[in-house]
Enzyme design. Structure first.
Site, PDB file in Angstrom:
ATOM      1  N   CYS A  69       0.850  -1.201   0.000  1.00  0.00           N
ATOM      2  CA  CYS A  69       0.000   0.000   0.000  1.00  0.00           C
ATOM      3  C   CYS A  69       0.884   1.249   0.000  1.00  0.00           C
ATOM      4  O   CYS A  69       1.972   1.246   0.581  1.00  0.00           O
ATOM      5  CB  CYS A  69      -0.903  -0.021   1.240  1.00  0.00           C
ATOM      6  SG  CYS A  69      -1.987   1.411   1.381  1.00  0.00           S
ATOM      7  N   SER A  96       0.577   3.920   1.642  1.00  0.00           N
ATOM      8  CA  SER A  96       0.771   4.560   2.952  1.00  0.00           C
ATOM      9  C   SER A  96       2.119   4.180   3.568  1.00  0.00           C
ATOM     10  O   SER A  96       2.736   4.984   4.256  1.00  0.00           O
ATOM     11  CB  SER A  96      -0.353   4.168   3.907  1.00  0.00           C
ATOM     12  OG  SER A  96      -1.584   4.532   3.356  1.00  0.00           O
ATOM     13  N   HIS A 131       4.668   6.387   1.951  1.00  0.00           N
ATOM     14  CA  HIS A 131       4.701   7.732   2.543  1.00  0.00           C
ATOM     15  C   HIS A 131       5.659   7.742   3.741  1.00  0.00           C
ATOM     16  O   HIS A 131       6.392   8.697   3.945  1.00  0.00           O
ATOM     17  CB  HIS A 131       3.310   8.163   3.020  1.00  0.00           C
ATOM     18  CG  HIS A 131       2.340   8.481   1.907  1.00  0.00           C
ATOM     19  ND1 HIS A 131       2.669   9.199   0.785  1.00  0.00           N
ATOM     20  CD2 HIS A 131       1.028   8.195   1.750  1.00  0.00           C
ATOM     21  CE1 HIS A 131       1.613   9.324  -0.005  1.00  0.00           C
ATOM     22  NE2 HIS A 131       0.601   8.710   0.559  1.00  0.00           N
ATOM     23  N   HIS A 141       0.739  -2.746   6.852  1.00  0.00           N
ATOM     24  CA  HIS A 141      -0.497  -2.518   7.627  1.00  0.00           C
ATOM     25  C   HIS A 141      -1.701  -3.118   6.920  1.00  0.00           C
ATOM     26  O   HIS A 141      -2.831  -2.766   7.247  1.00  0.00           O
ATOM     27  CB  HIS A 141      -0.695  -1.013   7.838  1.00  0.00           C
ATOM     28  CG  HIS A 141      -0.964  -0.303   6.548  1.00  0.00           C
ATOM     29  ND1 HIS A 141       0.040   0.077   5.691  1.00  0.00           N
ATOM     30  CD2 HIS A 141      -2.121   0.028   5.935  1.00  0.00           C
ATOM     31  CE1 HIS A 141      -0.494   0.618   4.614  1.00  0.00           C
ATOM     32  NE2 HIS A 141      -1.802   0.593   4.731  1.00  0.00           N
ATOM     33  N   CYS A 146      -7.088  -3.378   4.446  1.00  0.00           N
ATOM     34  CA  CYS A 146      -6.874  -1.944   4.185  1.00  0.00           C
ATOM     35  C   CYS A 146      -7.632  -1.452   2.970  1.00  0.00           C
ATOM     36  O   CYS A 146      -8.669  -0.822   3.097  1.00  0.00           O
ATOM     37  CB  CYS A 146      -5.396  -1.567   4.068  1.00  0.00           C
ATOM     38  SG  CYS A 146      -5.207   0.185   3.636  1.00  0.00           S
TER      39      CYS A 146
HETATM   40  N1  COD Z   1      -3.239  12.900 -10.015  1.00  0.00           N
HETATM   41  C1  COD Z   1      -4.014  11.786 -10.076  1.00  0.00           C
HETATM   42  N2  COD Z   1      -3.548  10.544  -9.757  1.00  0.00           N
HETATM   43  C2  COD Z   1      -2.274  10.438  -9.377  1.00  0.00           C
HETATM   44  C3  COD Z   1      -1.412  11.557  -9.293  1.00  0.00           C
HETATM   45  C4  COD Z   1      -1.940  12.831  -9.620  1.00  0.00           C
HETATM   46  N3  COD Z   1      -1.188  13.931  -9.564  1.00  0.00           N
HETATM   47  N4  COD Z   1      -0.180  11.135  -8.914  1.00  0.00           N
HETATM   48  C5  COD Z   1      -0.272   9.785  -8.761  1.00  0.00           C
HETATM   49  N5  COD Z   1      -1.528   9.372  -9.046  1.00  0.00           N
HETATM   50  C6  COD Z   1      -2.081   8.022  -9.040  1.00  0.00           C
HETATM   51  C7  COD Z   1      -1.051   6.935  -9.341  1.00  0.00           C
HETATM   52  O1  COD Z   1      -0.782   6.853 -10.727  1.00  0.00           O
HETATM   53  C8  COD Z   1      -1.767   5.711  -8.784  1.00  0.00           C
HETATM   54  O2  COD Z   1      -2.568   5.094  -9.773  1.00  0.00           O
HETATM   55  C9  COD Z   1      -2.640   6.274  -7.660  1.00  0.00           C
HETATM   56  O3  COD Z   1      -2.557   7.694  -7.751  1.00  0.00           O
HETATM   57  C10 COD Z   1      -2.138   5.866  -6.276  1.00  0.00           C
HETATM   58  O4  COD Z   1      -2.310   4.488  -6.158  1.00  0.00           O
HETATM   59  P1  COD Z   1      -1.407   3.540  -5.232  1.00  0.00           P
HETATM   60  O5  COD Z   1      -1.847   2.146  -5.449  1.00  0.00           O
HETATM   61  O6  COD Z   1       0.009   3.891  -5.421  1.00  0.00           O
HETATM   62  O7  COD Z   1      -1.815   4.043  -3.774  1.00  0.00           O
HETATM   63  P2  COD Z   1      -2.815   3.386  -2.715  1.00  0.00           P
HETATM   64  O8  COD Z   1      -4.130   3.251  -3.340  1.00  0.00           O
HETATM   65  O9  COD Z   1      -2.156   2.188  -2.121  1.00  0.00           O
HETATM   66  O10 COD Z   1      -2.835   4.491  -1.529  1.00  0.00           O
HETATM   67  C11 COD Z   1      -3.508   5.675  -1.679  1.00  0.00           C
HETATM   68  C12 COD Z   1      -3.617   6.410  -0.336  1.00  0.00           C
HETATM   69  C13 COD Z   1      -4.412   7.673  -0.623  1.00  0.00           C
HETATM   70  C14 COD Z   1      -4.367   5.580   0.678  1.00  0.00           C
HETATM   71  C15 COD Z   1      -2.232   6.733   0.257  1.00  0.00           C
HETATM   72  O11 COD Z   1      -1.450   7.365  -0.704  1.00  0.00           O
HETATM   73  C16 COD Z   1      -2.321   7.660   1.465  1.00  0.00           C
HETATM   74  O12 COD Z   1      -2.333   8.876   1.358  1.00  0.00           O
HETATM   75  N6  COD Z   1      -2.344   7.086   2.667  1.00  0.00           N
HETATM   76  C17 COD Z   1      -2.405   7.862   3.866  1.00  0.00           C
HETATM   77  C18 COD Z   1      -3.758   7.775   4.483  1.00  0.00           C
HETATM   78  C19 COD Z   1      -3.800   6.574   5.335  1.00  0.00           C
HETATM   79  O13 COD Z   1      -2.960   6.329   6.165  1.00  0.00           O
HETATM   80  N7  COD Z   1      -4.790   5.756   5.096  1.00  0.00           N
HETATM   81  C20 COD Z   1      -4.922   4.561   5.831  1.00  0.00           C
HETATM   82  C21 COD Z   1      -4.052   3.428   5.351  1.00  0.00           C
HETATM   83  S1  COD Z   1      -4.108   3.194   3.649  1.00  0.00           S
HETATM   84 ZN    ZN Z   2      -3.136   1.104   3.303  1.00  0.00          ZN
END
Ligand code: COD
Ligand code: ZN
Length: 364
Positions: A38, A40, A43, A59, A164
């Protein structure tokens, strides 16, 4: 046992032998069977979200109970469990007011178990547990309080994802907000969590679900999970395109599912009068998004945060399991890559470099 330890922000995790203490009262000892990749965790690796170091991340996990600590009555060795990334203590103000996802005790002891100590060590130096879970390891000690039993017909990788991205994403459309039939929805960021927001909006019978991403592959993938339109925000203005798709209005709900100030602002700007922007992603600490406060008031927009889909993990995760078992949500096709724990740094490099869908560690 073997674990992936993050010692410094911006550096790869180190795969090494560490010591794991036995479970204390109210804890269970789990053999990790699957752990999702994930963003997160990424980050934290980059220092955009802070955790006490050194730490074992991970997580989004599921495993098999190996042993139980004193006072544990709901689990026995051999049980298959999902381990939520928020263990709700059940006694704090947040838990008692139905917000188990925001458990105050869990937050106050971040990086540690509920008693303020760690079970992970290396040569007498303590190692912290991300989310009281730390599943980038062969084994974990976790609180029993929120763990959920998984039926035998749910594979462990799918179970881990329910821990998650499935619950975070679907919960955002069903618990944080209630998308209504016919509503229009935009989802900014179509990765593991964003795809589940799309599935959630589809489940709620949204009429238009606009996927927005900078990765063409992610957009194509999103169309297979219920998106009706796709916008590449590197090539087109997402606000204008979404307005064109919605007859000039903007969407009823926008979900930000990446974590940056720019995408937070886009989510706010893309909603119509009276619409709601739901922020799931965490932008880097200390960054501030410029929100148009005039349209906040004059257009009666709502800006809302969503953590763990505003769910009560021990109550809502069993519902997610049932939705998977009855074919209402698709987790099978979301899993696009499997890795070994030894390759965890490569798995995160793949995530950063735009591999679509969800990767899962299934070999420990
Ligand atoms: N505009 C649009 N999409 C974008 C941009 C942009 N500028 N930059 C990147 N992306 C796209 C990527 O191409 C990708 O497809 C997507 O965003 C992100 O996907 P993943 O698979 O890398 O990320 P996820 O889905 O695993 O995680 C997203 C979260 C928002 C959950 C994560 O980034 C986050 O902020 N987590 C903190 C919040 C938290 O702790 N949540 C609880 C646990 S997850
Ligand atoms: Zn997560």
């Amino acid at each position: 046992m073997k674990a992936a330890v993050l010692y410094e922000y911006g550096k790869p995790m180190v795969i090494e032998e560490v010591e794991l203490d036995p479970p204390k009262s109210g804890e269970i000892h789990v053999k990790v069977a699957a752990a999702g990749i994930c963003r997160s965790d990424l980050h934290v690796m980059k220092g955009d979200a802070l955790q006490p170091l050194p730490v074992v991340l991970g997580h989004e996990g599921a495993g098999i109970v190996l042993g139980i600590g004193e006072g544990v009555v709901s689990f026995k060795p051999g049980d298959r469990v999902i381990i939520p990334f928020v263990s709700s203590c059940g006694k704090c103000v947040s838990c008692l007011t139905g917000r188990g996802n925001l458990c105050d005790t869990h937050g106050a002891t971040a990086g540690f178990m509920f008693d303020g100590t760690t079970r992970l060590h290396k040569n007498d130096h303590r190692i912290h547990h991300m989310s009281k879970l730390a599943c980038f390891a062969q084994e974990a000690i976790v609180p029993d309080i929120s763990c959920v039993i998984v039926p035998d017909d749910v594979p462990m990788a799918q179970a881990a994802l329910i821990g998650c991205c499935v619950t975070t994403g679907i919960g955002a459309t069903t618990h944080t907000t209630k998308v209504a039939p016919g509503n229009t929805v935009a989802v900014i960021g179509c990765g593991g969590v964003g795809i589940n927001v799309i599935q959630g909006a589809h489940l709620q019978n949204a009429s238009k679900i606009i996927a927005i991403d900078i990765n063409e592959g992610a957009l194509e993938f999103a169309m297979g999970f219920g998106a009706t339109h796709a916008i590449n925000s590197n090539q087109e203005d997402p606000i204008q395109c979404a307005k064109d798709i919605t007859g000039g209005l903007g969407v009823d709900y926008a979900f930000e599912v990446f974590g940056s100030t720019k995408t937070v602002k886009n989510a706010f700007d893309i909603v119509r009068k009276g619409g709601t922007a739901v922020i799931v992603g965490l932008a880097p600490v200390n960054e501030v998004a410029g929100i148009d406060v005039v349209s906040l008031v004059r257009q009666e927009k709502t800006l809302k945060g969503s953590y763990y889909g505003s769910t009560r993990p021990s109550i809502d995760i069993p519902n997610m399991i049932d939705m998977y078992r009855s074919g209402k949500i698709n987790i099978d096709d979301l899993i696009t890559r499997e890795y070994s724990l030894d390759d965890i740094n490569e798995a995160y490099s793949d995530l950063e470099h735009g591999e679509i869908g969800r990767g899962v560690i299934t070999t420990f």
